[in-house]
Design a protein around this motif. Sequence first.
Motif, PDB file in Angstrom:
ATOM      1  N   LEU A  51      21.479   8.497  46.957  1.00 19.13           N
ATOM      2  CA  LEU A  51      22.416   8.339  48.060  1.00 19.13           C
ATOM      3  C   LEU A  51      21.966   7.262  49.041  1.00 19.13           C
ATOM      4  O   LEU A  51      22.753   6.386  49.413  1.00 19.13           O
ATOM      5  N   ALA A  52      20.705   7.285  49.451  1.00 19.29           N
ATOM      6  CA  ALA A  52      20.215   6.302  50.419  1.00 19.29           C
ATOM      7  C   ALA A  52      20.330   4.885  49.853  1.00 19.29           C
ATOM      8  O   ALA A  52      20.794   3.965  50.537  1.00 19.29           O
ATOM      9  N   VAL A 106      11.583   4.762  50.744  1.00 22.78           N
ATOM     10  CA  VAL A 106      11.044   3.543  50.147  1.00 22.78           C
ATOM     11  C   VAL A 106      12.058   2.738  49.333  1.00 22.78           C
ATOM     12  O   VAL A 106      11.675   1.870  48.571  1.00 22.78           O
ATOM     13  N   GLY A 107      13.350   2.995  49.491  1.00 19.91           N
ATOM     14  CA  GLY A 107      14.356   2.226  48.763  1.00 19.91           C
ATOM     15  C   GLY A 107      14.260   2.387  47.266  1.00 19.91           C
ATOM     16  O   GLY A 107      14.131   1.416  46.534  1.00 19.91           O
ATOM     17  N   LYS A 108      14.313   3.612  46.813  1.00 17.49           N
ATOM     18  CA  LYS A 108      14.210   3.894  45.379  1.00 17.49           C
ATOM     19  C   LYS A 108      15.369   4.769  44.921  1.00 17.49           C
ATOM     20  O   LYS A 108      15.995   5.443  45.715  1.00 17.49           O
ATOM     21  N   VAL A 109      15.610   4.724  43.628  1.00 12.41           N
ATOM     22  CA  VAL A 109      16.533   5.642  42.973  1.00 12.41           C
ATOM     23  C   VAL A 109      15.674   6.505  42.068  1.00 12.41           C
ATOM     24  O   VAL A 109      14.899   5.980  41.265  1.00 12.41           O
ATOM     25  N   GLY A 110      15.802   7.816  42.211  1.00 12.30           N
ATOM     26  CA  GLY A 110      15.026   8.730  41.385  1.00 12.30           C
ATOM     27  C   GLY A 110      15.898   9.441  40.373  1.00 12.30           C
ATOM     28  O   GLY A 110      17.031   9.813  40.675  1.00 12.30           O
ATOM     29  N   VAL A 111      15.370   9.602  39.162  1.00 11.83           N
ATOM     30  CA  VAL A 111      16.070  10.312  38.093  1.00 11.83           C
ATOM     31  C   VAL A 111      15.101  11.322  37.494  1.00 11.83           C
ATOM     32  O   VAL A 111      13.951  10.994  37.202  1.00 11.83           O
ATOM     33  N   GLU A 166      11.415  10.865  49.522  1.00 14.12           N
ATOM     34  CA  GLU A 166      10.650   9.736  48.999  1.00 14.12           C
ATOM     35  C   GLU A 166      11.580   8.584  48.632  1.00 14.12           C
ATOM     36  O   GLU A 166      11.325   7.433  48.963  1.00 14.12           O
ATOM     37  N   ALA A 167      12.678   8.875  47.968  1.00 15.07           N
ATOM     38  CA  ALA A 167      13.619   7.833  47.563  1.00 15.07           C
ATOM     39  C   ALA A 167      14.233   7.144  48.775  1.00 15.07           C
ATOM     40  O   ALA A 167      14.366   5.926  48.812  1.00 15.07           O
ATOM     41  N   ALA A 168      14.607   7.927  49.789  1.00 14.60           N
ATOM     42  CA  ALA A 168      15.221   7.359  50.986  1.00 14.60           C
ATOM     43  C   ALA A 168      14.233   6.496  51.754  1.00 14.60           C
ATOM     44  O   ALA A 168      14.589   5.441  52.279  1.00 14.60           O
TER      45      ALA A 168
END
Length: 195
Positions: free
Chosen positions: A174-175, A31-36, A27-29
């Motif tokens: 990472l993405a 849509v250009g997101k950083v997940g925590v 999902e993060a890769a």
Amino acid sequence: EVGQLTVAVTALAAAKQAQSDARDAAEAAAVGKVGVKLTQLELTQPAAVKAARRTGVIVEVDLPGAEAQRTPNLQPHGDGKCAITFKQSFDAAPASKVRKAIAAALQSDEQTDSEVQFAVLSVDAKGEEKELGVAAVSLEALLEKGADHALGAVAVKDAKGVEVGQLTVAVTALAAAKQAQSDARDAAEAAAVGK
């Protein structure tokens, strides 16, 4: 037979966690997101446990370019452990503040500039906060390793560098870090051509 059942249940729980982590990374890769994601705090120093048990603790998540996010007030048990249910996505799309800040941080000589930091704060009865320690995940290190930070323990260290506990955290970045690194390279090349 009972041992086999226990192993099967443990393997199922691990497989479900791995599947959840893979979903978060995809999902993060995409849509250009950083997940925590935070799941547990374990304080190990008696003074930190005592301070946290009095009125609770908050974990503040600080990502370059993003507004800091906080957990609700947490109450550790007598053993210094407390479960956390915190999951947050930060926008790292092109031209976003986060993407620009990550690109700048990755160009810095200081690796700490590219860290996602997790400040563990005790809160007293008057609402005053005191930093017990900080845990960090370096985006630069994720790039070097070529992988996101899977759910795992990260040391919480006080201002003197002494470990006061561990925070179980996953950072899916990472993405976004690769994209920000590419943006920074492109900007440097454009600046060099423009001279």
